[in-house]
Design a protein around this motif. Structure first.
Motif, PDB file in Angstrom:
ATOM      1  N   ASP A 160       0.824  -1.213   0.000  1.00 26.13           N
ATOM      2  CA  ASP A 160       0.000   0.000   0.000  1.00 26.13           C
ATOM      3  C   ASP A 160       0.860   1.267   0.000  1.00 26.13           C
ATOM      4  O   ASP A 160       0.497   2.270  -0.608  1.00 26.13           O
ATOM      5  N   PHE A 161       1.991   1.208   0.681  1.00 30.42           N
ATOM      6  CA  PHE A 161       2.890   2.357   0.788  1.00 30.42           C
ATOM      7  C   PHE A 161       3.318   2.857  -0.594  1.00 30.42           C
ATOM      8  O   PHE A 161       3.513   4.048  -0.802  1.00 30.42           O
ATOM      9  N   TYR A 162       3.447   1.946  -1.541  1.00 29.73           N
ATOM     10  CA  TYR A 162       3.882   2.290  -2.902  1.00 29.73           C
ATOM     11  C   TYR A 162       2.723   2.582  -3.854  1.00 29.73           C
ATOM     12  O   TYR A 162       2.957   2.835  -5.034  1.00 29.73           O
ATOM     13  N   ALA A 163       1.499   2.533  -3.374  1.00 33.88           N
ATOM     14  CA  ALA A 163       0.342   2.753  -4.245  1.00 33.88           C
ATOM     15  C   ALA A 163       0.130   4.247  -4.484  1.00 33.88           C
ATOM     16  O   ALA A 163       0.015   5.019  -3.530  1.00 33.88           O
ATOM     17  N   PRO A 164       0.076   4.681  -5.752  1.00 35.11           N
ATOM     18  CA  PRO A 164      -0.015   6.114  -6.049  1.00 35.11           C
ATOM     19  C   PRO A 164      -1.360   6.739  -5.706  1.00 35.11           C
ATOM     20  O   PRO A 164      -1.456   7.947  -5.546  1.00 35.11           O
ATOM     21  N   ASP A 165      -2.393   5.910  -5.579  1.00 38.16           N
ATOM     22  CA  ASP A 165      -3.736   6.457  -5.411  1.00 38.16           C
ATOM     23  C   ASP A 165      -4.290   6.264  -3.997  1.00 38.16           C
ATOM     24  O   ASP A 165      -5.466   6.514  -3.762  1.00 38.16           O
ATOM     25  N   LEU A 166      -3.458   5.838  -3.058  1.00 40.75           N
ATOM     26  CA  LEU A 166      -3.937   5.615  -1.696  1.00 40.75           C
ATOM     27  C   LEU A 166      -3.493   6.734  -0.758  1.00 40.75           C
ATOM     28  O   LEU A 166      -2.380   7.233  -0.851  1.00 40.75           O
ATOM     29  N   ALA A 167      -4.383   7.066   0.159  1.00 42.00           N
ATOM     30  CA  ALA A 167      -4.082   8.015   1.238  1.00 42.00           C
ATOM     31  C   ALA A 167      -4.839   7.542   2.461  1.00 42.00           C
ATOM     32  O   ALA A 167      -5.760   6.727   2.366  1.00 42.00           O
ATOM     33  N   GLY A 168      -4.436   8.026   3.610  1.00 42.89           N
ATOM     34  CA  GLY A 168      -5.088   7.609   4.836  1.00 42.89           C
ATOM     35  C   GLY A 168      -4.754   6.166   5.191  1.00 42.89           C
ATOM     36  O   GLY A 168      -5.516   5.497   5.876  1.00 42.89           O
ATOM     37  N   ILE A 169      -3.607   5.694   4.740  1.00 39.25           N
ATOM     38  CA  ILE A 169      -3.177   4.325   5.016  1.00 39.25           C
ATOM     39  C   ILE A 169      -2.205   4.330   6.192  1.00 39.25           C
ATOM     40  O   ILE A 169      -1.611   5.370   6.523  1.00 39.25           O
ATOM     41  N   PRO A 170      -2.003   3.181   6.834  1.00 36.86           N
ATOM     42  CA  PRO A 170      -1.040   3.138   7.933  1.00 36.86           C
ATOM     43  C   PRO A 170       0.340   3.682   7.547  1.00 36.86           C
ATOM     44  O   PRO A 170       0.971   4.393   8.342  1.00 36.86           O
ATOM     45  N   GLY A 171       0.798   3.395   6.337  1.00 38.20           N
ATOM     46  CA  GLY A 171       2.119   3.848   5.906  1.00 38.20           C
ATOM     47  C   GLY A 171       2.305   5.354   5.925  1.00 38.20           C
ATOM     48  O   GLY A 171       3.434   5.843   5.991  1.00 38.20           O
ATOM     49  N   ASP A 172       1.211   6.103   5.882  1.00 39.06           N
ATOM     50  CA  ASP A 172       1.338   7.562   5.966  1.00 39.06           C
ATOM     51  C   ASP A 172       1.925   7.987   7.308  1.00 39.06           C
ATOM     52  O   ASP A 172       2.454   9.100   7.433  1.00 39.06           O
ATOM     53  N   GLN A 173       1.857   7.112   8.306  1.00 38.26           N
ATOM     54  CA  GLN A 173       2.461   7.409   9.608  1.00 38.26           C
ATOM     55  C   GLN A 173       3.979   7.611   9.492  1.00 38.26           C
ATOM     56  O   GLN A 173       4.581   8.298  10.302  1.00 38.26           O
ATOM     57  N   LEU A 174       4.573   7.005   8.486  1.00 41.51           N
ATOM     58  CA  LEU A 174       6.024   7.105   8.322  1.00 41.51           C
ATOM     59  C   LEU A 174       6.473   8.459   7.817  1.00 41.51           C
ATOM     60  O   LEU A 174       7.635   8.818   7.991  1.00 41.51           O
ATOM     61  N   VAL A 175       5.591   9.228   7.191  1.00 43.27           N
ATOM     62  CA  VAL A 175       5.979  10.537   6.677  1.00 43.27           C
ATOM     63  C   VAL A 175       5.471  11.670   7.549  1.00 43.27           C
ATOM     64  O   VAL A 175       5.821  12.821   7.322  1.00 43.27           O
ATOM     65  N   ALA A 176       4.656  11.336   8.544  1.00 41.09           N
ATOM     66  CA  ALA A 176       4.123  12.383   9.421  1.00 41.09           C
ATOM     67  C   ALA A 176       5.259  13.007  10.226  1.00 41.09           C
ATOM     68  O   ALA A 176       6.154  12.307  10.704  1.00 41.09           O
ATOM     69  N   VAL A 177       5.221  14.313  10.359  1.00 43.40           N
ATOM     70  CA  VAL A 177       6.225  15.008  11.162  1.00 43.40           C
ATOM     71  C   VAL A 177       5.819  14.879  12.617  1.00 43.40           C
ATOM     72  O   VAL A 177       4.699  15.181  13.015  1.00 43.40           O
ATOM     73  N   ARG A 178       6.755  14.393  13.415  1.00 44.27           N
ATOM     74  CA  ARG A 178       6.487  14.187  14.836  1.00 44.27           C
ATOM     75  C   ARG A 178       7.520  14.946  15.646  1.00 44.27           C
ATOM     76  O   ARG A 178       8.677  15.036  15.244  1.00 44.27           O
ATOM     77  N   THR A 179       7.085  15.442  16.787  1.00 44.26           N
ATOM     78  CA  THR A 179       8.031  16.096  17.698  1.00 44.26           C
ATOM     79  C   THR A 179       8.290  15.165  18.870  1.00 44.26           C
ATOM     80  O   THR A 179       7.446  14.333  19.218  1.00 44.26           O
ATOM     81  N   ALA A 180       9.432  15.292  19.429  1.00 44.55           N
ATOM     82  CA  ALA A 180       9.855  14.379  20.493  1.00 44.55           C
ATOM     83  C   ALA A 180       9.008  14.462  21.728  1.00 44.55           C
ATOM     84  O   ALA A 180       8.343  15.333  22.068  1.00 44.55           O
TER      85      ALA A 180
END
Length: 180
Positions: A160-180
């Motif tokens: 799913d992470f490589y799917a061009p037409d998907l959003a709101g997937i678990p893999g989007d957690q990997l690109v979310a900006v997080r603060t410590a």
């Protein structure tokens, strides 16, 4: 190719930056060798078959990129060359499937079909993802009461992470900006 979603573009930019292990702005075979060794170092409990499968998957990933994208034969792939190809399921899908199968299998060295959080985190850190994002991804996969996810869940999540037409997937957690 289907329309590329913003989220998919962000995922691809992240993948490219992680595969540029030596941080020289391009991806080359040396980057894939370094990445393979980092992942294998984190997979100490995995058997030889699983270790060889991920080694083969990384080799195929690189050879697919080199064959499809390195038109000038200079041995390097730029982000502009990488972006459209990696998000094309028809061209890159089989490579992603092999990679997803091999990586998720590394997370299950005892063969029970389940991946425990510590090994998941270790493998994902070896690839280069940020720890807070890794935990957010694992949580998004819906771990069981013993803090495990299935191999199939992780493999599907990688695809799913490589799917061009998907959003709101678990893999989007990997690109979310997080603060410590």
């Amino acid at each position: 190719m289907t329309d590329m979603r913003t989220e998919a573009a962000q995922r691809v930019e992240l993948v490219f930056s992680l595969f540029d292990v030596n941080r020289n702005g391009v991806v080359d075979s040396g980057d894939f060798d370094l990445m393979t060794e980092r992942v294998l170092a984190a997979a100490v409990a995995s058997d030889d078959g699983a270790r060889e499968a991920i080694r083969a998957a990384f080799r195929r990933y690189w050879s697919t990129l080199a064959t499809e994208l390195d038109a000038d034969g200079d041995g390097v792939i730029t982000v502009d060359e990488f972006r459209p190809f990696v998000l094309d399921p028809e061209r890159f899908g089989p490579t992603v499937t092999e990679f997803a199968t091999a990586l998720s299998a590394l997370g299950d060295p005892d063969g029970d079909g389940l991946i425990e959080r510590p090994l998941f985190v270790s493998l994902m850190r070896a690839i280069g993802f940020e720890e807070a994002n890794i935990h957010a991804l694992f949580d998004a996969f819906g771990p069981d009461a013993e803090d495990r996810i299935t191999v199939a869940t992780w493999a599907a999540g990688i695809e799913d992470f490589y799917a061009p037409d998907l959003a709101g997937i678990p893999g989007d957690q990997l690109v979310a900006v997080r603060t410590a």
